[in-house]
Design a protein around this motif. Structure first.
Motif, PDB file in Angstrom:
ATOM      1  N   GLU A 460      49.305  81.918  83.872  1.00  7.01           N
ATOM      2  CA  GLU A 460      49.248  83.300  84.572  1.00  7.01           C
ATOM      3  C   GLU A 460      49.742  83.810  82.235  1.00  7.01           C
ATOM      4  O   GLU A 460      49.039  85.090  82.486  1.00  7.01           O
ATOM      5  N   ASP A 461      50.529  83.269  82.063  1.00 13.77           N
ATOM      6  CA  ASP A 461      50.388  83.334  80.466  1.00 13.77           C
ATOM      7  C   ASP A 461      48.913  83.348  79.600  1.00 13.77           C
ATOM      8  O   ASP A 461      49.077  84.891  79.012  1.00 13.77           O
ATOM      9  N   ILE A 462      47.945  82.482  79.752  1.00 11.76           N
ATOM     10  CA  ILE A 462      46.576  83.074  79.599  1.00 11.76           C
ATOM     11  C   ILE A 462      45.686  84.039  80.160  1.00 11.76           C
ATOM     12  O   ILE A 462      45.696  84.506  79.297  1.00 11.76           O
ATOM     13  N   ALA A 463      46.381  84.238  81.016  1.00 15.18           N
ATOM     14  CA  ALA A 463      45.398  85.352  81.932  1.00 15.18           C
ATOM     15  C   ALA A 463      46.205  86.486  81.127  1.00 15.18           C
ATOM     16  O   ALA A 463      45.443  87.530  81.333  1.00 15.18           O
ATOM     17  N   HIS A 464      47.724  87.071  81.157  1.00 11.32           N
ATOM     18  CA  HIS A 464      48.703  88.003  80.750  1.00 11.32           C
ATOM     19  C   HIS A 464      47.231  88.185  78.861  1.00 11.32           C
ATOM     20  O   HIS A 464      47.649  89.170  78.740  1.00 11.32           O
ATOM     21  N   GLY A 465      47.269  87.259  78.126  1.00 10.94           N
ATOM     22  CA  GLY A 465      46.759  87.567  77.099  1.00 10.94           C
ATOM     23  C   GLY A 465      45.443  88.531  77.562  1.00 10.94           C
ATOM     24  O   GLY A 465      44.926  88.529  76.213  1.00 10.94           O
ATOM     25  N   TYR A 466      44.848  87.405  78.321  1.00 12.47           N
ATOM     26  CA  TYR A 466      42.724  88.632  78.591  1.00 12.47           C
ATOM     27  C   TYR A 466      44.153  89.765  78.896  1.00 12.47           C
ATOM     28  O   TYR A 466      42.378  90.982  78.001  1.00 12.47           O
ATOM     29  N   PHE A 467      43.876  89.642  79.346  1.00  8.97           N
ATOM     30  CA  PHE A 467      44.286  91.363  79.883  1.00  8.97           C
ATOM     31  C   PHE A 467      44.446  92.233  78.153  1.00  8.97           C
ATOM     32  O   PHE A 467      44.094  93.186  78.088  1.00  8.97           O
ATOM     33  N   MET A 468      45.915  91.911  77.568  1.00  7.86           N
ATOM     34  CA  MET A 468      46.011  92.090  76.506  1.00  7.86           C
ATOM     35  C   MET A 468      44.599  92.794  75.518  1.00  7.86           C
ATOM     36  O   MET A 468      44.394  93.323  75.011  1.00  7.86           O
ATOM     37  N   ASP A 469      44.231  91.494  75.076  1.00  6.73           N
ATOM     38  CA  ASP A 469      42.616  90.771  74.653  1.00  6.73           C
ATOM     39  C   ASP A 469      41.822  92.657  74.804  1.00  6.73           C
ATOM     40  O   ASP A 469      41.587  93.418  74.116  1.00  6.73           O
ATOM     41  N   LEU A 470      41.709  92.183  76.415  1.00  7.32           N
ATOM     42  CA  LEU A 470      40.511  93.730  76.592  1.00  7.32           C
ATOM     43  C   LEU A 470      40.559  95.054  76.183  1.00  7.32           C
ATOM     44  O   LEU A 470      40.443  96.128  76.563  1.00  7.32           O
ATOM     45  N   LEU A 471      42.252  95.147  76.547  1.00  7.54           N
ATOM     46  CA  LEU A 471      42.818  96.258  76.243  1.00  7.54           C
ATOM     47  C   LEU A 471      43.237  96.957  75.064  1.00  7.54           C
ATOM     48  O   LEU A 471      43.527  98.143  74.634  1.00  7.54           O
ATOM     49  N   ARG A 472      43.455  96.109  73.771  1.00 12.44           N
ATOM     50  CA  ARG A 472      43.114  95.840  73.104  1.00 12.44           C
ATOM     51  C   ARG A 472      41.615  96.593  72.105  1.00 12.44           C
ATOM     52  O   ARG A 472      41.773  97.431  71.279  1.00 12.44           O
ATOM     53  N   SER A 473      41.059  95.842  72.627  1.00  9.41           N
ATOM     54  CA  SER A 473      39.374  96.675  72.712  1.00  9.41           C
ATOM     55  C   SER A 473      39.121  97.471  73.726  1.00  9.41           C
ATOM     56  O   SER A 473      37.753  97.426  73.953  1.00  9.41           O
ATOM     57  N   ASN A 474      40.027  98.141  73.746  1.00  6.71           N
ATOM     58  CA  ASN A 474      39.493  99.336  74.299  1.00  6.71           C
ATOM     59  C   ASN A 474      38.773  99.345  75.953  1.00  6.71           C
ATOM     60  O   ASN A 474      38.346 100.455  76.652  1.00  6.71           O
TER      61      ASN A 474
END
Length: 612
Positions: A460-474
């Motif tokens: 879940e922590d890794i998946a949260h990181g994935y979400f933030m990466d996609l968010l930061r990348s628009n």
């Protein structure tokens, strides 16, 4: 998604499923040997898959080969998961009086039967993969898994602050003009219409959102409603959504006559503001049938429309329209440097500024393109890298949808494969759908999309990181921190649908064809009887409707490989015992069902399931 999926599954098999299975087999050497050969086979293929991924859309021969390989990888994943699930199930059953059964399971006689069964299954999928590997009649580069894109992505600093997509810098004149129209009570008609017209990516929705939430606007109107229309101009659906927005809950009736009556009750005599976001329909009769239902508002009521089509002003008989232009070069430059996370001294560097100005000219003042390109440039640290990107990678972007999409596609191509897979999966959600971050995290984990670099990391922590990466990348926008929800820009949603291909399907009525290769499905009013049995992994229902025990039993019978069963919008009274046969099921959501009857064999404390 197929090209991203195959890398994701290969990584999952090599890094997670096979090692996990090897832990369980103990001294079952026959199975161990087959597992090790399978791991070696997939590992050797992994080295050339990145090159195949890049050529997926250029060569039909490579596409066909990868599709076959993907199906074989799915089979291997199913076999390995089946083994791991069975081993865990038997271990868990031995806590008390069932300990004897577990000892029996690991006894020499039972080991022999189990070894034979698993050896045969693993050997079968391995041989299938090896046959497809041998059938390759084209050259692919042998690359390290640590690709250029992966290395660049990992170099990106995690401390970057997120820049909100809702920022509409440089739109002060547009805000003033539209707000002036909305507050003007000196109109001939009770209900006046203003289309905001512009190409995709200019920020029409962001502008409308800012105005919709403006304090003066909110005080002026008795009632505010926001409805996303998009490509599907269904009057009944639009009316239903208007009522739901006005009452803060779904309408109690479903028949059109009752809906009309309920709508009139909500708007009659009230000065209302209705935003119809992303209107595409060019049929005058369809619009008139909706407009007739909206004329009951008090004098000064307004309808604000966002659209890419200049003809909407004529069709809606609007007295005027507001055309949204591109950002100025100076504002575009500011936004680009902000998104690229340039330091102050770099922003002042004349050579860097000259390169940035040329890049900005290629973006044609389209904010979505500027933000996307700026994000890509955040991976590139030197002037030479910026210059190379400008000259050889970035296409000229005229204000045309296909040109804008080409830049968004470039941004997608730069993603690591695990993020490509997660992004493409989001095509299952409708346009303008408010997506919960936790829901995405849970779904990605359940689907096996998460790739831990070591066993101590929580998925879940890794998946949260994935979400933030996609968010930061628009790739996501409109992130609400207090609700932890986001949306996707409609052009990003279009891109997600394109890259997902046949892997994901959306069917909201019985006329929509579903590709037999689809592994993930989002359904609306489609009867379960219309669905053919297939190796479906995701069944996501977003339509509020009842589902009978008979239909649910048929769904379970048809899709035995389901990982995700999301029925949170449906009304389920009873879950059949056969649901226990879905051995791969890792995510079950019945949270919208409040009258669920307990079923023998299914144990739960509440009607809400997630990550079970």
């Amino acid at each position: 998604m197929a090209e991203a999926v195959i890398l994701g599954i290969a990584g999952n098999i090599v890094d997670y499923l096979v090692p996990k299975a090897l832990e369980k087999v103990g001294k079952l050497w026959g199975v161990k040997h087959e597992l090790e050969i399978l791991k070696e086979t997939v590992s050797t293929l992994h080295a050339v898959l990145e090159d195949a991924e890049e050529q997926y859309h250029r060569s039909r021969q490579i596409k066909v080969w990868l599709d076959k390989l993907k199906d074989a990888f799915y089979d291997a994943q199913d076999v390995l998961e089946e083994f791991n699930i069975e081993a865990v199930r038997r271990e868990l059953s031995g806590h008390n009086e069932m300990m004897k059964e577990v000892r029996t399971f690991f006894s020499s006689s039972n080991q022999l039967a189990f070894k034979l069964k698993m050896s045969n299954k693993v050997r079968a999928v391995r041989e299938k993969i090896e046959a497809i590997k041998a059938d390759r009649k084209f050259h692919l580069d042998d690359r390290s898994v640590d690709s250029r894109v992966e290395r660049q992505w990992r170099k990106r600093e995690e401390t970057h602050s997120f820049i909100s997509e809702g920022d509409i810098k440089g739109r002060d004149d547009d805000k003033t003009a539209v707000i002036k129209f909305l507050l003007d009570s000196n109109m001939k008609e009770n209900v006046s219409i203003l289309p905001i017209v512009g190409i995709g990516g200019l920020g029409k929705t962001a502008l409308a959102q800012f105005i919709y939430n403006d304090e003066m606007v909110s005080k002026h109107f008795h009632l505010k409603m926001w409805v996303c229309v998009s490509n599907d101009f269904d009057v009944k659906k639009i009316v239903t959504n208007i009522i739901a927005c006005a009452k803060k809950k779904a309408p109690s009736e479903d028949a059109m006559e009752q809906l009309q009556s309920e709508l009139r009750k909500e708007i009659d005599g009230k000065r209302y503001l209705l935003v119809l976001d992303d209107l595409w329909n060019e049929e005058p009769e369809n619009w008139l049938s909706l407009k007739r239902l909206l004329v009951g508002g008090a004098r000064g009521s307004k309808i604000l429309i966002t659209t890419r089509l200049p003809s909407i002003a004529t069709i809606t008989d609007a007295a005027q329209s507001h055309h949204l232009g591109g950002l100025s070069d100076s504002l575009s430059l500011d936004l680009l440097m902000q998104m690229a996370y340039r330091k102050e001294e770099e922003v002042q560097d004349p050579e860097m500024l000259d390169i940035a100005k040329e890049i900005v000219r290629k973006c044609s003042g389209v904010p979505l393109v500027v933000r996307t390109v700026g994000t890509l440039l955040s991976f590139k640290k030197t002037k030479l890298e910026w210059l190379t990107f400008k000259d050889y990678e970035l296409p000229d972007v005229s204000q045309r949808a296909d040109k804008i999409t080409s830049v968004l596609r470039l941004s997608y191509d730069y993603l690591p494969s695990h993020l490509k897979q997660c992004f493409a999966f989001c095509s299952l959600f409708p346009k303008d759908y408010e997506i919960k971050k936790q829901t995405l995290v849970n779904l990605w984990v359940a689907e096996g999309f998460i790739r831990p670099s070591n066993r101590s990391q929580h998925l879940e922590d890794i998946a949260h990181g994935y979400f933030m990466d996609l968010l930061r990348s628009n790739f996501f926008q409109d992130f609400q921190e207090y609700k932890e929800t986001c949306k996707m820009h409609d052009l990003m949603h279009d891109l997600a649908c394109v890259v997902a291909g046949n892997e994901c399907g959306v069917a909201f009525d019985d006329t929509k064809s579903i590709n037999e290769r689809a592994r993930h499905l989002c359904v609306g009013d489609l009867p379960i009887s219309h669905l053919k049995a297939s190796p479906l992994r995701t069944y996501l229902s977003l339509m509020r409707r009842p589902i009978s025990e008979v239909d649910l039993r048929q769904l379970i019978q048809s899709f035995k490989r389901l990982r995700v069963l999301d029925l949170h919008t449906t009304y389920v009274e009873k879950v059949p015992r056969s649901i226990c046969k879905l051995k791969h099921l890792t995510y079950l959501d019945l949270s919208g069902t409040h009258k669920l009857k307990k079923t023998s064999g299914l144990h739960y404390e509440t009607a809400e399931f997630a990550n079970t």
